[in-house]
Design an enzyme around this catalytic site. Structure first.
Site, PDB file in Angstrom:
ATOM      1  N   GLN A   1     -36.534  90.144   3.534  1.00 41.80           N
ATOM      2  CA  GLN A   1     -37.924  90.566   3.606  1.00 41.80           C
ATOM      3  C   GLN A   1     -38.676  90.211   2.335  1.00 41.80           C
ATOM      4  O   GLN A   1     -38.199  90.516   1.239  1.00 41.80           O
ATOM      5  CB  GLN A   1     -37.933  92.089   3.810  1.00 41.80           C
ATOM      6  CG  GLN A   1     -39.304  92.697   3.931  1.00 41.80           C
ATOM      7  CD  GLN A   1     -39.280  94.181   3.582  1.00 41.80           C
ATOM      8  OE1 GLN A   1     -38.836  94.575   2.529  1.00 41.80           O
ATOM      9  NE2 GLN A   1     -39.765  94.993   4.508  1.00 41.80           N
TER      10      GLN A   1
ATOM     11  N   TYR B   1     -42.001  91.109   0.825  1.00 43.22           N
ATOM     12  CA  TYR B   1     -43.276  91.847   0.747  1.00 43.22           C
ATOM     13  C   TYR B   1     -43.738  91.993  -0.702  1.00 43.22           C
ATOM     14  O   TYR B   1     -44.769  91.499  -1.102  1.00 43.22           O
ATOM     15  CB  TYR B   1     -43.106  93.269   1.304  1.00 43.22           C
ATOM     16  CG  TYR B   1     -43.029  93.390   2.807  1.00 43.22           C
ATOM     17  CD1 TYR B   1     -42.949  92.282   3.634  1.00 43.22           C
ATOM     18  CD2 TYR B   1     -43.018  94.659   3.393  1.00 43.22           C
ATOM     19  CE1 TYR B   1     -42.864  92.425   5.007  1.00 43.22           C
ATOM     20  CE2 TYR B   1     -42.937  94.809   4.758  1.00 43.22           C
ATOM     21  CZ  TYR B   1     -42.859  93.692   5.565  1.00 43.22           C
ATOM     22  OH  TYR B   1     -42.775  93.856   6.911  1.00 43.22           O
TER      23      TYR B   1
ATOM     24  N   GLU C   1     -39.656 101.720   9.358  1.00 48.52           N
ATOM     25  CA  GLU C   1     -38.615 101.892   8.356  1.00 48.52           C
ATOM     26  C   GLU C   1     -38.498 103.359   7.962  1.00 48.52           C
ATOM     27  O   GLU C   1     -37.418 103.920   7.864  1.00 48.52           O
ATOM     28  CB  GLU C   1     -38.965 101.047   7.133  1.00 48.52           C
ATOM     29  CG  GLU C   1     -37.930 101.073   6.025  1.00 48.52           C
ATOM     30  CD  GLU C   1     -38.402 100.265   4.803  1.00 48.52           C
ATOM     31  OE1 GLU C   1     -37.572  99.991   3.937  1.00 48.52           O
ATOM     32  OE2 GLU C   1     -39.604  99.922   4.737  1.00 48.52           O
TER      33      GLU C   1
END
Lengths: 373, 395, 373, 395
Positions: free
Chosen positions: B131, B133, B249
């Site tokens: 991921q 981000y 999440e």
């Protein structure tokens, strides 16, 4: 007992801060760690501290020290805390020095105190045997053997004990506490260095039927207990001062960060949630400072309430030191978790210095005992 | 016999026949988990067999549609499968950010081509995702990201840096937030891109934490060409997708179970290291008090998890309450480690030594400090609670 | 054991909230106090609660109750907490009812349980003798006297004990705990009502060689201890639910105030310092709710871990109830300190309900004991 | 012999001769203090004699100039006087808001006529003053006051309401903040007025607190004519004067001494009510832990008071540090009372009874809740610390 420093004390404080900030900033600890220095401290810095006279801060002038007392030792400890200076200062110049000064014979004093003060040899106090600080739990024991003794036992968690040339060892003799002076090289004695979380080392000292001559006995019974207590209390007060120095420095770094770091288009120091926590932490550090120096001054004054002040100081300094470093990590956020930033070093040292000679819980419980409940 | 009962019987039988005995022991270290991916080395033949058999049935991702490699199970069936796996102590056959995060995002926002291309490979453990981000300096203000994707016609040219990309050094692909419309408002100029880690210009560097080595990396993009076909959803819609996944999440926290405290229970450590006093109780009364208060809060936390799940079952949903759980749970875990350290005394300070477990207590304690930073800081959770749950006004 | 309420339980909860909010808002407690009502509660409300069936919530149907169990009693207690309803519910319908149900003979059950359920008579459990909750410290003692007994001792701090018609009394008999049923009017028995901080009354019960017939003995030894424990645990869980109701209501009032009160040109609910404290308090109340109902459900399920859950619930509810009310006062500011505002009533009741049957400290210590440390 | 030594010798001799033995015992109840004023009833002849003899020398206000009824002492001489009074346990001869608050304000801001009129009467205990700052709804935002003074030529017509005016029902005069310039900015339209409580239109009503009766009142002004000669400083300067006095008040906290904890020491109460366990220690280990932590903070607080005083002596001043002391001290005192209540068990819940001390513990506990509200709330102190001490920026 006063909070006002004498002119000499103020000079010592300024010199310590200046010298250590220059010679041993936090980057020095990082360097020692990264190069896997087997001592975990700089021998060169150690010599420098000796030259400044600091290693004799608790050694009387007649034995080559400067006799500045506990407040003096606390001022040096505080300065060491500010940049996380690694050295055997606590073990040699504080714990062993006081133990020998208070519990040694004239011969011990004459022989060893000058060597402590000059830094020529490193000494350490070997008191604990349990994982958690409990200096009253002594299984190590000595038996008489002719004019001398045979000593066995395992003393644990001796800060910088791997570098010590000699130890003051507490052990049972004839059912009483006794203090012995034991050379690191004595046959049957061995140390086992363990790398700790704060990038420094502590050692376990194993004594396997070590043969000592009669002169190794420093004192026994009440006299030994008093010397041991004096050493431990002075160590606790000095660690409180060190934790204060580390806690204040971590806090200063946090304040700087709060004043420049931007989030959501604002400097994060403008968030009241953080402001109030910072103000609370400031108050905790103020109390810590007062208690640490009250304890040091009480030791120098020899007042009967000194143990109470030492317990309060170590309890508060442990909690405040931990809070300061953990708030620093939280307010720094992710980068505070990285090894690249220095904050982690402060957090780790706060834990180790907090644990040595009893943490906040140990000392709160002890304070209750001292005060009769 | 209801359909569900039939499904249970069938599942039990299949698991009995197909789950290798070695895969019925709990995973102990990280290496026991199967993460999949191009370069994944199976720990054992059994691990590979178990993953492949489950993937074949789509049961690595039981509720995903069959056409995308899933099991096509209903929620109830998936629950039965989980129960039956637990019954025999079967390990998860495959764990990955693809399953937890990218999958749900693609199912909701992806186009058919993307779903067909990526979902089956996730389900079969062929591609390992990470991921992208966070960025250096962004912190809680995730949307302030600066990695840019310049329009190159049929592709974007991506340049910038991501941080906290877990296992980026082992992943095959990354789903990343990239600012593709520099002139749009902060939250509207971000796109959700799928990038292959092998493409030119992508590189990674591991991050060392205060606790030592970590799975976290920095990931650098230096003029990486990303076809526009790899934009999930619409260009500029990236922030909505990311927010959806963050909620997803956070809700997952609810699946934390009591086992989380195994191995570092303060009272056990204290009884071992401190011992009992004359009255037969833990010798340090203050430590005892702190542990008791910790246990009360831990009981409260687990009871709340249970209650929130029960209420979610009756349709109340978890929603912003996930923030309460995140806040309480992460602060509690930090407190737990702090107590374990205090109870361990100097033994807890050990950093490294001959034994593999040497330094574990200290490293776990240090690692736990990130609990209140990662996945939304404690301060962000408190803000969410005060605004979304309590309805307190914005400044 | 589940957090899901049955349909009947949900109806009970809604009915209790509605009825008590209407018949006994906080202003009712204020009225009782200001008119110096000698009972400290409304007999009319008591009849109303009886009519609703609530006084028999822990009484089996065969003895005229509704047998809704601990969860049912907790739901009523929670609703009582929401508007600080004063009544002998805890003493009569919970503590005495469970003690008689678990520790009484068939004859006791047949005679007294229906009267508890109907509200015809008020009962109370007389267990404590010390200032601080300690039901194991029993100096009261009974000696055999013919077919009966003579009972002496002083039982203290019985909530609403001044209004009780009869008591379940714990006393030592032949070196064991025993439970006796003692009429308030028995010769040698006297009560002494004491006005408490929460505008309610508790009584000390003095037993001066009270003559009891053989039928007064409910049970002794292990059976008595089990019945006493069952009553105390149920009382603790119900008080936890009451504290939850009071804590949540005080918190709701605080939230309303934060949303409308202006200072420095801003609604004070916009200050992040207060927001974060409110969010923390919310979390504490969430934990309290979970623990209170977990404890109540564990009692109904009869699981062996029920005492642990009751200890955790009472500890948490005491601390959270106190925090909620004290944060309310602080956030209301000066007006929160005035008798004119209702917040003070919540703070006072939180203290009294927190103290009864053991406060947060008592129960944290007890939880440690239960869990073996 | 230095001048100061000579002064000490002289003072000691005079006190020895003039302080009645009954005035050398510590004041126990509020009634033991001499507040002065038109309607004051001396508790005893000794109380009156002591006050008058001290007032005659100007020693009720030792550092005020002699021309205004003061003793004209230097700071050092005043310190000697205090030490000598302490040596024999002599009580303060006179306490009043006039001495603590109005006096310093008049000395700094008053004109000669005002000083000559009011200061000597304060010094001699003839006029008792109260303070009129707070208003309903103003709270911490003191400057948002709405009591207005309309210009009536040579006077103002004052209308409005004050709250928390301590002892207003026993005071002769009030110094009050009144908005005289309605169009000026919030902080600039306020004047500092001296108002006689006997004038038409002034009335008071006591405030009942959660702890019961209190010295606090509400004070109402209904068209009260106040001559402009009774404005202290310039019209519109009231806020500066009030701020000066607030700082003055906060600094006084430093004079709190350890005696403050007499009568409600948690450990003594606990040992009495809870008793010792088998190991000879306070039976409840959690209560013991909480008391120990309280004692550590209390030791820290008193040590800090001592340190701040020592540093103030060396010229560093107290300044914004007073906020730290106020914050820590008031939170600590609340904690102390909370612990006393916990240690007292049900006995502490008693509200009233036949004994005069019945209900004292509970009422003192309740009263202590105001510590963190009055004199600047804890939140205001934290704001001051974070801004003035730590230099954190404003939002």
């Amino acid at each position: 007992m006063s909070f006002k420093l004498s002119e000499e004390q103020a000079m010592l404080r300024d010199a310590a801060r200046e010298f250590l900030a220059e010679k041993s900033p936090v980057s020095e600890l990082r360097r020692l760690r990264d190069e896997k220095n087997p001592d975990g401290f700089s021998r060169q810095l150690w010599s420098g501290m000796a030259e400044m006279g600091w290693l004799g801060v608790l050694v009387p002038e007649e034995h080559g020290g400067i006799g500045f007392g506990a407040v003096g030792a606390g001022l040096i400890s505080e300065a060491m805390g500010r940049s996380l200076v690694a050295s055997p200062f606590l073990s040699s110049a504080v714990l062993a020095a006081v133990a020998i000064r208070e519990g040694g014979t004239d011969a011990h004093k004459a022989e060893h105190l000058p060597k402590i003060a000059s830094g020529e040899r490193i000494y350490a106090l070997a008191a604990d045997e349990r994982p958690r600080h409990d200096p009253a739990a002594i299984d190590a024991s000595a038996v008489r053997d002719g004019n001398g003794f045979r000593l066995s036992g395992v003393k644990r968690h001796i800060p910088e004990g791997h570098a010590a040339d000699a130890f003051v060892v507490s052990a049972m003799l004839d059912g009483e506490v006794a203090l012995f002076l034991v050379e690191a090289k004595a046959e049957g004695a061995s140390t086992d260095a363990r790398a700790l979380v704060d990038s420094r080392y502590a050692a376990d000292l194993t004594l396997n039927d070590v043969k000592l001559d009669g002169g190794a006995l420093m004192s026994s019974g009440e006299a030994a207990q008093k010397a041991l207590d004096a050493a431990l209390e002075t160590g606790r007060a000095c660690l409180s001062a060190e934790l204060l120095g580390a806690g204040e420095t971590a806090f200063d770094a946090t304040l700087d960060y709060l004043k420049q770091r931007q989030q959501f288009g604002r400097v994060i120091g403008t968030f009241q949630g953080l402001q109030h926590r910072a103000a609370h932490l400031h108050s905790e550090l103020e109390l810590t400072r007062s208690l640490a120096f009250k304890a040091l001054a009480a030791l120098d004054a020899g007042t009967p309430d000194a143990p109470m002040w030492c317990a309060a100081a170590k309890a508060k300094a442990t909690a405040a030191g931990r809070l300061s470093a953990s708030e620093a990590i939280q307010m720094f956020g992710g980068v505070g978790m990285t090894d690249e930033f220095d904050i982690g070093f402060f957090y780790k040292r706060a834990q180790a210095a907090g644990e040595f000679l009893g943490d906040d819980r140990f000392h709160a419980d002890r304070l209750a005992k001292i005060n009769g409940y | 016999m209801s359909d569900l009962d039939a499904f249970r019987a069938e599942t039990r039988k299949w698991l009995e026949a197909n789950c290798p005995p070695a895969m019925r022991k709990p995973a102990v270290t990280e290496a026991d988990a199967c993460w999949g991916g191009r370069n994944f080395k199976f720990q054992s033949k059994d691990q590979e067999t178990w993953m492949r058999r489950m993937a074949e049935r789509g049961w690595t991702v039981p509720t995903w549609p069959k056409e995308y490699g899933g099991g096509g199970l209903t929620k109830d069936e998936a629950a039965v499968l989980k129960q039956e796996m637990r019954r025999i102590g079967a390990r998860e056959p495959l764990v990955s950010f693809g399953i937890w995060m990218l999958g749900p995002a693609l199912l909701k926002y992806g186009n058919e081509a993307q779903k067909h291309e990526h979902l089956p490979r996730i389900a079969r453990g062929e591609i390992r995702w990470c991921q992208g981000y966070s960025e250096p300096g962004a912190g809680s203000d995730l949307a302030s990201l600066r990695t840019k994707g310049e329009d190159g016609g049929d592709h974007y040219v991506v340049t910038g840096q991501k941080v906290w990309t877990s296992y980026a050094d082992e992943a095959d692909m990354i789903f990343a937030l990239v600012r593709t419309e520099p002139d749009a408002p902060k939250h509207e100029g971000i796109s959700f891109l799928l990038i292959d880690m092998e493409w030119d210009g992508v590189s990674t560097k591991p991050i060392k934490l205060i606790s030592g080595k970590s799975p976290f990396c920095e990931t650098f993009f230096d003029g990486v060409k990303v076809p526009k076909a790899n934009v999930v959803g619409k260009p500029g819609e990236g922030w909505s997708i990311a927010k959806y996944l963050l909620t997803h999440e956070r809700t997952n926290i609810v699946s934390v179970d009591s086992g989380a405290f195994a191995g570092g229970d303060p009272k056990r450590v204290a009884l071992k290291h401190v011992g009992a006093g004359d009255d037969g109780r833990l010798a340090d009364g203050v430590l005892r008090a702190d542990i008791a208060r910790f246990e009360i809060d831990a009981l409260g936390f687990f009871a709340t998890l249970e209650r929130v799940k029960a209420e979610a079952d009756t349709g109340q949903g978890v929603g912003a309450r996930a923030s309460t759980l995140k806040y309480v749970g992460s602060e509690l875990n930090k407190r737990r480690h702090e107590l374990v350290m205090s109870a361990s005394g100097a033994d807890g300070l050990l950093w490294e030594g001959p034994e593999e477990t040497d330094g574990m207590a200290a490293r776990n304690w240090l690692r736990s400090r990130a609990n209140s930073i990662e996945g939304g800081t404690t301060e962000v959770q408190l803000n969410i609670i005060s605004k979304r749950v309590l309805g307190l006004p914005d400044a």
